[in-house]
Motif scaffolding. Sequence first.
Motif, PDB file in Angstrom:
ATOM      1  N   ASN A 294       0.842  -1.199   0.000  1.00 28.82           N
ATOM      2  CA  ASN A 294       0.000   0.000   0.000  1.00 28.82           C
ATOM      3  C   ASN A 294       0.874   1.244   0.000  1.00 28.82           C
ATOM      4  OD1 ASN A 294      -2.634  -1.116  -0.004  1.00 28.82           O
ATOM      5  ND2 ASN A 294      -2.424  -1.634   2.160  1.00 28.82           N
ATOM      6  N   ARG A 343      -2.210  11.139   9.533  1.00 28.81           N
ATOM      7  CA  ARG A 343      -1.856  12.239   8.631  1.00 28.81           C
ATOM      8  C   ARG A 343      -2.628  13.487   9.042  1.00 28.81           C
ATOM      9  NH1 ARG A 343      -3.424   8.037   4.444  1.00 28.81           N
ATOM     10  NH2 ARG A 343      -3.528   6.855   6.394  1.00 28.81           N
ATOM     11  N   PRO A 359      -9.113  14.097   6.219  1.00 33.37           N
ATOM     12  CA  PRO A 359     -10.371  13.331   6.153  1.00 33.37           C
ATOM     13  C   PRO A 359     -10.171  11.838   5.944  1.00 33.37           C
ATOM     14  CG  PRO A 359     -10.537  15.353   4.865  1.00 33.37           C
ATOM     15  CD  PRO A 359      -9.116  15.233   5.273  1.00 33.37           C
ATOM     16  N   SER A 360      -9.210  11.460   5.090  1.00 37.31           N
ATOM     17  CA  SER A 360      -9.000  10.034   4.837  1.00 37.31           C
ATOM     18  C   SER A 360      -7.685   9.578   5.466  1.00 37.31           C
ATOM     19  CB  SER A 360      -8.970   9.742   3.336  1.00 37.31           C
ATOM     20  OG  SER A 360      -8.681   8.370   3.117  1.00 37.31           O
ATOM     21  N   GLN A 361      -7.772   8.487   6.224  1.00 40.54           N
ATOM     22  CA  GLN A 361      -6.591   7.863   6.794  1.00 40.54           C
ATOM     23  C   GLN A 361      -6.352   6.489   6.159  1.00 40.54           C
ATOM     24  OE1 GLN A 361      -4.486   9.308   9.071  1.00 40.54           O
ATOM     25  NE2 GLN A 361      -5.709  11.180   8.952  1.00 40.54           N
ATOM     26  N   SER A 362      -6.936   6.275   4.977  1.00 43.96           N
ATOM     27  CA  SER A 362      -6.772   5.011   4.280  1.00 43.96           C
ATOM     28  C   SER A 362      -5.320   4.833   3.837  1.00 43.96           C
ATOM     29  CB  SER A 362      -7.687   4.962   3.056  1.00 43.96           C
ATOM     30  OG  SER A 362      -7.352   3.886   2.206  1.00 43.96           O
ATOM     31  N   SER A 363      -4.834   3.595   3.919  1.00 43.93           N
ATOM     32  CA  SER A 363      -3.446   3.327   3.525  1.00 43.93           C
ATOM     33  C   SER A 363      -3.244   3.353   2.021  1.00 43.93           C
ATOM     34  CB  SER A 363      -3.000   1.964   4.075  1.00 43.93           C
ATOM     35  OG  SER A 363      -3.829   0.927   3.576  1.00 43.93           O
ATOM     36  N   VAL A 365      -4.584   5.981   0.142  1.00 45.16           N
ATOM     37  CA  VAL A 365      -4.810   7.353  -0.326  1.00 45.16           C
ATOM     38  C   VAL A 365      -3.503   8.129  -0.216  1.00 45.16           C
ATOM     39  CG1 VAL A 365      -6.155   9.466  -0.002  1.00 45.16           C
ATOM     40  CG2 VAL A 365      -7.227   7.245   0.350  1.00 45.16           C
ATOM     41  N   THR A 367      -2.530  10.747  -1.790  1.00 43.24           N
ATOM     42  CA  THR A 367      -2.665  12.207  -1.799  1.00 43.24           C
ATOM     43  C   THR A 367      -2.691  12.790  -0.393  1.00 43.24           C
ATOM     44  OG1 THR A 367      -5.069  11.918  -1.987  1.00 43.24           O
ATOM     45  CG2 THR A 367      -3.837  12.313  -4.031  1.00 43.24           C
ATOM     46  N   SER A 368      -3.045  11.966   0.595  1.00 40.37           N
ATOM     47  CA  SER A 368      -3.096  12.465   1.974  1.00 40.37           C
ATOM     48  C   SER A 368      -1.695  12.690   2.558  1.00 40.37           C
ATOM     49  CB  SER A 368      -3.876  11.495   2.860  1.00 40.37           C
ATOM     50  OG  SER A 368      -3.212  10.243   2.937  1.00 40.37           O
TER      51      SER A 368
END
Length: 408
Positions: A294, A343, A359-363, A365, A367-368
């Motif tokens: 990821n 992040r 907003p997103s802490q997805s592994s 994403v 762009t974060s």
Amino acid sequence: MISVREALQLVCDATSVLGAERLMLPGALGRVAAEDVVSGRAVPAAPNSAMDGYAVRHADVARAPARLRIVAVEPAGLVVSEAVTAGTAVKLFTGSVVPDGADTVVRREDTEERDGEVVVQVAPARGANIRGTGEDIRPGQVVVAAGSVLGPADLGVLASVGRATVGVHQRPRVVILATGSELVEVDEAPGPGQVVNSNAYTLAAAVREAGGEPIVLPIVRDQPHVIREALATALRADVLLTSGGVSVGDLDFVKEELAAVGVERLFWKVAQKPGKPLVFGRHAHGLVFGLPGNAVSALVCFYVYVRPALRRLQGHRRLHLPVVEATLVAAVRKTAGLTEFLRVRLDDGADGPVATALPSQSSGVLTSLGGGASLLVAPAERSELAAGVRYPVIVLSEATLARAAPSL
């Protein structure tokens, strides 16, 4: 599964400094000196003028005004034979050697010159405006110590003592090997179920930013024998970064194939999020980091573990990214039992930095992690982070701390 602190300690303990190489000064900026550099000369080599003016005897100008006859003019780079005697002066420029007999330099602004004479209108202090022999550097002085990071001033100092080259620690060669049958190159259009091998570009840039020399190998498909062959070749580098294949899936072969090519595994799995299935090991020629596939997990693991190792290899003593204490703007829930790298965006608050969780802490994403994001270190024992509390935040980019307006 081990803690973040334990994993970091293992990485640092397993990493030793690389050997030295000799570079010309223009190529040594930012490198770490591998030797003490001792000056064989004084800088300046002789007393010289700190500004444009006139070399005089202080006894002649202790009271102003004083009128003196100009007996010579000495541009910087030339040395006149005339000495300063009672009632005389030598006209100087910044850097001019102070002639014999003079013990003071009068600033040009404090004089008036006419008809071969100079009128000193302000009495200077004895010894004013003279840079003494060795004022900057003495013979035998260590001008650059081993372990110093060479900045612009250091290179200027080395030049001033006649050193055209300097011994520095080598930069680590870092091989990047991405695994995954779903990966395609950047110039290919992904088909169904395929993704671009962005990790290779992310990691290569991160390696270069940390001072290493990235070497990106072609994509390796999820086949044990193919992975083994690629790993055997890649282990010739100082550091190997693999991407993908380190978790518990049926096609995650990298851990086993690393063992098959002689890598000693020092740990697998860290109690953290993202990046739990991180692998770290060593072999006869260097270090191996098995990074998750990821995108965010791979880059976070790089910042926390790989970057310190690359810096130690280069001889740095300060291995880790800067950390600031920031106040969390809004409460955030997290997984208990794992150190979580959240992040966040850092902003200036009335009482210091404030952190806002993205907003997103997805592994997945990536762009974060762009746009100046930082990493708030959330303690493993917490399941929720309260608003208004200060937490340590890892600053990933110096641009985050830069200012649009001067703070002077």
